[in-house]
Design an enzyme around this catalytic site. Structure first.
Site, PDB file in Angstrom:
ATOM      1  N   SER A  16      -0.351 -40.885  11.727  1.00 33.04           N
ATOM      2  CA  SER A  16      -0.168 -41.111  10.293  1.00 33.04           C
ATOM      3  C   SER A  16       0.039 -42.585   9.969  1.00 33.04           C
ATOM      4  O   SER A  16       0.395 -43.400  10.831  1.00 33.04           O
ATOM      5  CB  SER A  16       1.029 -40.302   9.787  1.00 33.04           C
ATOM      6  OG  SER A  16       0.883 -38.941  10.131  1.00 33.04           O
TER       7      SER A  16
HETATM    8  N1  SAH Z   1       3.074 -36.802  14.035  1.00 37.32           N
HETATM    9  C1  SAH Z   1       1.812 -37.242  14.605  1.00 37.32           C
HETATM   10  C2  SAH Z   1       0.641 -37.087  13.662  1.00 37.32           C
HETATM   11  C3  SAH Z   1       0.318 -35.682  13.472  1.00 37.32           C
HETATM   12  S1  SAH Z   1      -1.331 -35.226  13.025  1.00 37.32           S
HETATM   13  C4  SAH Z   1       1.901 -38.647  15.103  1.00 37.32           C
HETATM   14  O1  SAH Z   1       2.911 -39.319  14.907  1.00 37.32           O
HETATM   15  O2  SAH Z   1       0.921 -39.101  15.714  1.00 37.32           O
HETATM   16  C5  SAH Z   1      -0.989 -33.484  12.921  1.00 37.32           C
HETATM   17  C6  SAH Z   1      -0.820 -32.797  14.256  1.00 37.32           C
HETATM   18  O3  SAH Z   1      -0.392 -31.462  13.983  1.00 37.32           O
HETATM   19  C7  SAH Z   1      -2.125 -32.676  15.027  1.00 37.32           C
HETATM   20  O4  SAH Z   1      -1.950 -33.207  16.309  1.00 37.32           O
HETATM   21  C8  SAH Z   1      -2.373 -31.171  15.065  1.00 37.32           C
HETATM   22  O5  SAH Z   1      -2.999 -30.738  16.250  1.00 37.32           O
HETATM   23  C9  SAH Z   1      -0.971 -30.608  14.927  1.00 37.32           C
HETATM   24  N2  SAH Z   1      -0.883 -29.232  14.406  1.00 37.32           N
HETATM   25  C10 SAH Z   1      -1.689 -28.648  13.496  1.00 37.32           C
HETATM   26  N3  SAH Z   1      -1.284 -27.391  13.247  1.00 37.32           N
HETATM   27  C11 SAH Z   1      -0.184 -27.174  14.013  1.00 37.32           C
HETATM   28  C12 SAH Z   1       0.681 -26.054  14.194  1.00 37.32           C
HETATM   29  N4  SAH Z   1       0.510 -24.895  13.542  1.00 37.32           N
HETATM   30  N5  SAH Z   1       1.720 -26.177  15.048  1.00 37.32           N
HETATM   31  C13 SAH Z   1       1.906 -27.341  15.750  1.00 37.32           C
HETATM   32  N6  SAH Z   1       1.114 -28.427  15.616  1.00 37.32           N
HETATM   33  C14 SAH Z   1       0.066 -28.349  14.760  1.00 37.32           C
END
Ligand code: SAH
Length: 227
Positions: A69
């Protein structure tokens, strides 16, 4: 050079915090939150070919359709949690591990769930390499949460959720705070701050329009633990 870029990122976060204060209600973020950004090398969390962009205030692709992000949004969401050093936090969406690392500077322990097994494995390995011993990463579905370590003082969801499961909401402590981009994926979502009062009642407030990758529903294998 690297340090200059990091300082520039911190200044940009400050400027954006001031510019959005009329929406967020906060014109600056807590000094200890800003210090966490000074301590965590974002360069370690972006793909090597994008390292020159690591300290720019924008999201970057991290593979498998996912993103790390935008730093200002990470800072805002972290500040909204009002993290304290004796607390435990649950993160949904480990991704690169950057948000988890920022939180780990600020609270006692971070539990982070990632639905894509390979991302979970890679983030856990990176965080261990960087020396974090207060982050646990597990492959799992955020809709189920991580009940074994609940309740949490804070829950941060870093993917766009169309709804919040009762199971996840149950894992928030009375008095706790939850931050989530709520709304349909592939459009803008409402970044919401949800507070659970000591009586267990939820109070929610919209903070800002944001754009996140979707929170997925399918449960990949949720039985693997790393770190
Ligand atoms: N916090 C992260 C950015 C997240 S992007 C950072 O600092 O880099 C969103 C992430 O959520 C992705 O990696 C995706 O695979 C994950 N995601 C999506 N749906 C999810 C779910 N139901 N449970 C856990 N993770 C999930």
């Amino acid at each position: 050079m690297k340090v200059d870029r990091l300082e520039e990122m911190l200044r940009t976060i400050d400027v954006e915090a001031r510019a959005t204060a009329f929406l967020t209600g906060r014109s600056s973020f807590a000094p200890r939150v800003m210090e966490a950004f000074e301590q965590v090398p974002r360069t370690a969390f972006v793909p090597p070919e994008l390292i020159d962009y690591a300290y720019e205030n924008r999201p970057l692709p991290i593979g498998r359709g996912q993103t790390i992000s935008q730093p200002y949004i990470v800072a805002l969401m972290t500040d909204l949690l009002e993290p304290r050093s004796n607390q435990t936090v649950l993160e949904v969406g480990t991704g690169s591990g950057y948000q988890a690392a920022i939180l780990a500077q600020l609270v006692q322990h971070v539990y982070s769930l990632e639905i894509i097994p390979l991302l979970a494995v890679e983030a856990a390995a990176l965080l261990a390499r960087l020396g974090y011993s207060n982050i646990s990463v597990k492959t799992g579905n955020g809709h189920i949460g991580w009940p074994e370590h609940a309740p949490y003082d804070g829950i941060i969801i870093t993917a766009a959720a169309t709804n919040l499961s009762p199971a996840l909401l149950d894992q928030l402590k009375p008095g706790g705070r939850l931050v989530v981009p709520l709304g349909r994926p592939h459009m803008t979502q409402d970044l919401m701050l949800i507070e659970k009062d000591i009586g267990g009642k939820l109070h929610s407030r919209k903070i800002l329009d944001v754009a996140f990758v979707p929170m997925m529903d399918e449960d990949h294998d949720s039985s693997i633990t790393h770190g």
